[in-house]
Design an enzyme around this catalytic site. Sequence first.
Site, PDB file in Angstrom:
ATOM      1  N   GLY A 248       0.209   5.342  -1.572  1.00  0.00           N
ATOM      2  CA  GLY A 248       1.596   5.381  -1.811  1.00  0.00           C
ATOM      3  C   GLY A 248       2.116   4.059  -1.192  1.00  0.00           C
ATOM      4  N   ASP A 249       1.648   3.824   0.060  1.00  0.00           N
ATOM      5  CA  ASP A 249       2.128   2.638   0.900  1.00  0.00           C
ATOM      6  C   ASP A 249       1.812   1.329  -0.101  1.00  0.00           C
ATOM      7  OD1 ASP A 249       2.926   4.659   2.738  1.00  0.00           O
ATOM      8  OD2 ASP A 249       0.853   4.237   3.830  1.00  0.00           O
TER       9      ASP A 249
END
Length: 304
Positions: A248-249
């Site tokens: 996600g990052d």
Amino acid sequence: MIYTLTLNPSLDYIIQLNSFEEGRVNISNSEHKLPGGKGINVSQVLKNLGHESVALGFLGGFTGDFIHVELLKQNIKCDFIKLEGDTRVNVKMKSGNVETEINGNSPEISQDKKEELFKQLETLKDGDILVMAGSVPLSLESDIYKKIMAGLPTGVKVILDTKGKALGEAVKSGPYLIKPNHHELEELFDIKIQNKNEMIEYGKKLQKLGAKNVAISMAGDGAFLITENSVYFGNVPKGIVQNSVGAGDSMVAGFTAGISEGLNIETCFSMGIAAGSASAFSKNLCTLSEVKKLLKDIKIEKIN
């Protein structure tokens, strides 16, 4: 300039075991330590994609020193505020196909350290991008991201990746982009989303609350992007998931890289999906070559 803010960083201690027996002495096969925290991950991926950033936040003690040194080794610029207590340790244990996490508590952040952060952020300029990512430490108020946004100079573009009360409060201040996953969207509205139409519906509710653009990641099921005028769906390329940590990052970093290059938002969305997928398909955070390889397999569809 791109800045990343990690209020709650960690030293990630990753242990690999053949098997785990509760209540017994277990010997690891391998172990390694990494700088952790969502904003820090974004800075690392941005560096891999050829973009400079300045990592901001709070670090303390020998664990904080480790994170700082490791980031400097990667030639990532840092301007952390020093705390008295030790930065937390997060243990991630992998045994077979089972992953177990034990997350530590962050050190106390005093009022004067918080004020130091606000003064630091006042120096940002029109055209800068600020990525605020991760959870809020217990010693800070849940609406800290909202307060930070209220004090930023005009023209700073904010990308926000958090959840719960912190997201619910900060979205009211009009961030340029937020990136909840589908679980975080359900948690925020206390509902169970049944289909993709409902996913879009609740994403639009976040937009009405203040977010200019909303990207909703759904792991292997793709992602939605809701802009001021359109809704887009992007597929996830085929691959074997090796590591979910940081995916996600990486999506946030890919999107941010595209924004800093002045690309249109559809292309930024595609870059975000490619970066997130590349990290998921790798044991480490993605590289530029891995992202470029996947870009050709991503199709962005405009939803009527």
